[in-house]
Design a protein around this motif. Structure first.
Motif, short mmCIF file in Angstrom:
data_model
loop_
_atom_site.label_atom_id
_atom_site.label_comp_id
_atom_site.label_asym_id
_atom_site.label_seq_id
_atom_site.Cartn_x
_atom_site.Cartn_y
_atom_site.Cartn_z
N ALA A 86 1.34 85.34 33.50
CA ALA A 86 1.83 84.06 32.96
C ALA A 86 0.68 83.06 32.85
N THR A 87 -0.18 83.01 33.85
CA THR A 87 -1.35 82.12 33.80
C THR A 87 -2.22 82.46 32.60
N ALA A 88 -2.47 83.74 32.40
CA ALA A 88 -3.30 84.17 31.27
C ALA A 88 -2.64 83.83 29.93
N LEU A 89 -1.34 84.05 29.84
CA LEU A 89 -0.63 83.75 28.58
C LEU A 89 -0.61 82.26 28.27
N VAL B 266 -5.73 78.32 24.29
CA VAL B 266 -7.01 77.60 24.33
C VAL B 266 -8.12 78.51 23.81
N SER B 267 -8.13 79.75 24.27
CA SER B 267 -9.13 80.71 23.82
C SER B 267 -9.00 80.98 22.32
N LEU C 54 -10.66 80.12 16.60
CA LEU C 54 -10.24 79.72 15.24
C LEU C 54 -10.68 78.32 14.87
N PHE C 55 -11.41 77.65 15.74
CA PHE C 55 -11.83 76.28 15.50
C PHE C 55 -12.58 76.17 14.17
N VAL D 184 -0.72 78.14 15.78
CA VAL D 184 0.61 77.72 16.25
C VAL D 184 1.49 78.95 16.50
N ALA D 185 1.45 79.92 15.62
CA ALA D 185 2.28 81.12 15.79
C ALA D 185 1.88 81.90 17.04
N VAL D 186 0.59 82.11 17.25
CA VAL D 186 0.13 82.84 18.43
C VAL D 186 0.42 82.03 19.69
#
Length: 177
Positions: free
Chosen positions: A83-86, A91-92, A97-98, A107-109
């Motif tokens: 859950a922490t990773a998800l 952010v990653s 994609l920045f 937004v979808a991911v």
């Protein structure tokens, strides 16, 4: 007025506006900000839970836990870490994609990661409830408490949102007088 975009009128940048007067890009930006706010709410809690769970094996009483409790503990740790990773994954993805004009994908991911993270968090909390009650009161009460936790999370995080979503979809499809 020339050069000023009016709600409901086509725009040059996105080609359309929704009922709020937002362009597609403005809507995606708002969705991203809302998603980040939601992630901030749950991220701290799941990190505290994970940290707490990671300290348990270093308690002297933990060595006396029966195998099934150790298994439940490991499931809780695994789900809390997942859950922490998800919850941190958006952010990653944002960093990757920045400046790539991929807000829709972001937004979808982010949405999928948040939903999966909530499912993992619910599972971790159910396992923690089961484990704590089992240690304090025994295996039977622990299973009952875990079952109650499953019903609560399924109801509040599953049934309620989907019921409200279905109701909202029905009302938006009906023609307004």
């Amino acid at each position: 007025m020339a050069g000023v975009e009016q709600p409901g009128q086509p725009t040059t940048s996105a080609g359309w506006r929704d009922e709020r007067g937002e362009t597609a890009l403005a809507q995606l930006d708002r969705h991203w900000v809302e998603l980040l706010q939601e992630l901030r709410v749950v991220q701290t809690g799941v990190q505290v839970l994970t940290g707490f769970l990671l300290t348990l094996p270093f308690q002297s009483r933990f060595e006396q836990a029966p195998t099934w409790q150790v298994v439940v503990y490991l499931v809780a740790v695994g789900l809390a870490v997942l859950a922490t990773a998800l919850f941190a994954a958006p952010v990653s993805v944002h960093r990757a994609l920045f400046r790539r004009r991929a807000r829709a994908e972001l937004v979808a991911v982010g949405h999928r990661c948040a939903v999966a993270g909530l499912a993992c968090l619910a599972g971790a909390l159910v396992a923690v409830v089961l484990l704590v009650v089992a240690v304090l009161l025994g295996g039977g009460p622990g299973l009952v408490a875990g079952g109650v936790a499953v019903v609560v999370f399924a109801g509040l995080w599953g049934v309620l949102p989907f019921t409200l979503r279905r109701r909202a979809l029905r009302t938006t499809r009906q023609p307004t007088p």
